[in-house]
Design an enzyme around this catalytic site. Structure first.
Site, PDB file in Angstrom:
ATOM      1  N   GLU A 196      -4.769   7.388  -3.553  1.00 28.67           N
ATOM      2  CA  GLU A 196      -5.252   6.121  -2.992  1.00 28.67           C
ATOM      3  C   GLU A 196      -5.456   5.077  -4.096  1.00 28.67           C
ATOM      4  OE1 GLU A 196      -5.066   5.806   0.130  1.00 28.67           O
ATOM      5  OE2 GLU A 196      -6.251   4.047   0.668  1.00 28.67           O
ATOM      6  N   HIS A 228       1.817   4.336  -2.899  1.00 25.53           N
ATOM      7  CA  HIS A 228       1.855   5.800  -2.726  1.00 25.53           C
ATOM      8  C   HIS A 228       3.243   6.334  -3.116  1.00 25.53           C
ATOM      9  CE1 HIS A 228      -2.019   6.589  -0.897  1.00 25.53           C
ATOM     10  NE2 HIS A 228      -1.814   5.777   0.113  1.00 25.53           N
ATOM     11  N   HIS A 249       0.836  -1.205   0.000  1.00 24.21           N
ATOM     12  CA  HIS A 249       0.000   0.000   0.000  1.00 24.21           C
ATOM     13  C   HIS A 249       0.876   1.263   0.000  1.00 24.21           C
ATOM     14  CE1 HIS A 249      -3.806   2.181   0.998  1.00 24.21           C
ATOM     15  NE2 HIS A 249      -2.934   3.054   1.468  1.00 24.21           N
ATOM     16  N   GLU A 250       1.743   1.357   0.991  1.00 24.25           N
ATOM     17  CA  GLU A 250       2.584   2.569   1.074  1.00 24.25           C
ATOM     18  C   GLU A 250       3.549   2.622  -0.112  1.00 24.25           C
ATOM     19  OE1 GLU A 250       1.598   4.794   3.094  1.00 24.25           O
ATOM     20  OE2 GLU A 250       0.256   3.421   4.174  1.00 24.25           O
TER      21      GLU A 250
HETATM   22 ZN    ZN Z   1      -3.347   5.189   1.503  1.00 25.78          ZN
END
Ligand code: ZN
Length: 493
Positions: A288, A262, A258-259
């Site tokens: 996101e 980003h 997830h990170e």
């Molecule tokens: Zn996020």
């Protein structure tokens, strides 16, 4: 022909100041000793006030007016710089200084009260502060201005151009199909339970391995530990992420993906935008979409794990040596309606967001009183997810956002999920052999496409404009629902 040099210089200095604040924040969350907190808060207050003064200065206002008067002939990127700077200048100057000070004082008190309320699972501790925050947020909407609904002004803070009507339309399309999908698939896939703990060193090494495979550039970023994972930017060549490690959870994998998603966005921005306000993801929703793309669309897919599951088994033989591949894939996709948004699976997640949207809209328009919040929360969880909320800690007090005074933030999570599925469709058109690409671990192919299509542009295009450029259509629920239908019916078999 106008000269934007002055404006560029001014904005570059503001960017430097914001990156300095980000460094202080990073340090606070990753390294700062507990007793440093009070002085750090003072340092934040001092520096933020100085930055704010520069952000609302008449000098900046004059530079903007001068540039806007002679817009013809400016390049796309220069127009974008003007748009982004005008937007933040207006947002900053529309709010009177006393209001900003009062809001920041109240949110710092509210965060302490929220923590205590959550620890004791007692909404009454948080209630009076939340009441004042709602009043201030309504006032904020009035200062910022809106066309139709006061909540529009707050949504727009997080996702430029987003309105209450657009969010309502999005959920109107999603709600019934999602509820039906949850009914069909809940409890059909067995979740993974680990009796043996994962070593922390092993988790960190595996997370780092995945990040390298995705193409996270460790010469321009780093990975650290923090209670709540996040991504931050300290400079064009300094994009950092954190992750968390629990002994019996796979959070270390999905947090890293997830990170990492980003961070790839941030690291992929074109170097010519360095030290400019355009050197940033364009909105929370698009950001996101990049994290959910890697965490869910890629990271919970069968082909991805065809490549990485053998390595996972090797890294953690006690947990995975005897687990079959199919059981693993089903386990990481198990559907279980629950109480906690951040633990939710792909099918139920957006119902958690819908509940928050309806509640926020009610609070801001005044149709819902803060005092009635815990009851409204219980009722909606019963109705939409079929679960009973036993305590406020696992109910209305679970998210930190309202204590920050952030109303209008939650819908960007759903936008991210929808956009991720839409972007995935576009990727599959580009690479019809996508399953093989993932199974062979050729993640560079995916990253490079995203880089060209999305990351490199930074904030040049508006979020909706960018999505149309990449996928050919505006944000829609269809691709996400089709993705879920295909994925879960295949998983259940
Ligand atoms: Zn996020």
């Amino acid at each position: 022909m106008i000269n934007l040099a002055e404006l560029r210089k001014y904005s570059a200095e503001l960017v430097d100041l914001h990156h300095t604040l980000a460094l202080m924040q990073w340090d606070q969350e990753v390294r700062m000793p507990r007793r440093g907190a009070e002085e750090r808060a003072g340092q934040f207050a001092t520096l933020s006030a100085l930055v704010h003064r520069r952000e609302v200065s008449p000098e900046l206002g004059a530079l903007l007016v001068e540039a806007e008067a002679q817009k013809d002939g400016l390049a796309v990127e220069e127009l974008a710089l003007l748009r982004v700077m005008r937007r933040s200048y207006d947002q900053n100057t529309k709010l009177p200084e006393e209001f900003v000070a009062e809001f920041s004082r109240l949110t710092s008190q509210a965060q302490m009260a929220w923590l205590e309320a959550r620890e004791q699972s007692n909404f009454a501790i948080f209630q009076p502060l939340l009441e004042r925050l709602v009043v201030l947020s309504r006032q904020q909407a009035e200062y910022l201005g809106y066309a139709v609904h006061p909540y529009d002004a707050l949504l727009d803070l997080y996702e430029e151009g987003l309105t209450t009507a657009k969010v309502a339309g999005m959920f109107a399309e999603l709600q019934a199909p999602l509820v039906a999908l949850v009914k069909r698939f809940a409890g059909r896939l067995t979740p993974l339970v680990f009796s043996e703990p994962f070593s922390q060193v092993g988790q960190e090494q595996f997370a780092e391995h995945l990040l390298k495979a995705m193409g996270f550039d460790f010469s321009r970023g780093c990975l650290a530990r923090s209670p709540h994972p996040f991504t931050t930017t300290l400079g064009h060549h300094d994009r950092r992420i954190t992750n968390r490690y629990a002994p019996r959870s796979l959070d270390f994998i999905f947090g890293a993906l997830h990170e990492g998603g980003h961070a790839l966005y941030e690291q992929g921005i074109d170097e010519r935008l360095a030290r400019s306000p355009l050197d940033d993801g364009v909105s929370l929703g698009i950001h996101e979409s990049q994290s959910r793309f890697w965490e869910n669309v890629v990271g919970r897919s069968r082909p991805f794990w065809q490549r990485f599951f053998p390595e996972l088994q090797q890294a953690f033989p006690a947990q995975f040596a005897c687990l079959g591949f199919e059981d693993f894939i089903r386990g990481i996709n198990a559907v279980t309606p629950g109480l906690i948004r951040v633990d939710a699976d792909e099918l139920t997640y957006n119902l958690h967001v819908l509940i928050r949207f309806e509640i926020e809209k009610g609070l801001i328009e005044g149709s819902l009183e803060v005092a009635a919040l815990p009851g409204a929360w219980r009722e909606k969880y019963r109705q939409y997810l079929g679960v009973e909320v036993e305590s406020d800690a696992d109910g209305v007090l679970q998210d930190i956002h309202w204590s920050h005074g952030s109303f209008g933030y939650f819908p960007t999570y759903t936008i991210g999920n929808l956009a991720a599925a839409q972007i995935w469709e576009a990727y599959k058109r580009y690479d019809p052999g996508f399953a093989r690409t993932l199974a062979e671990g050729d993640l560079a192919k995916v990253r490079e496409w995203q880089g060209r299509e999305i990351h490199s542009h930074g904030s040049i295009y508006l979020p909706e404009e960018l999505l149309v450029r990449v996928t050919g259509s505006p944000l829609a629920a269809g691709p996400f629902l089709a993705y879920l239908e295909e994925k879960f019916s295949t998983l259940v078999g």
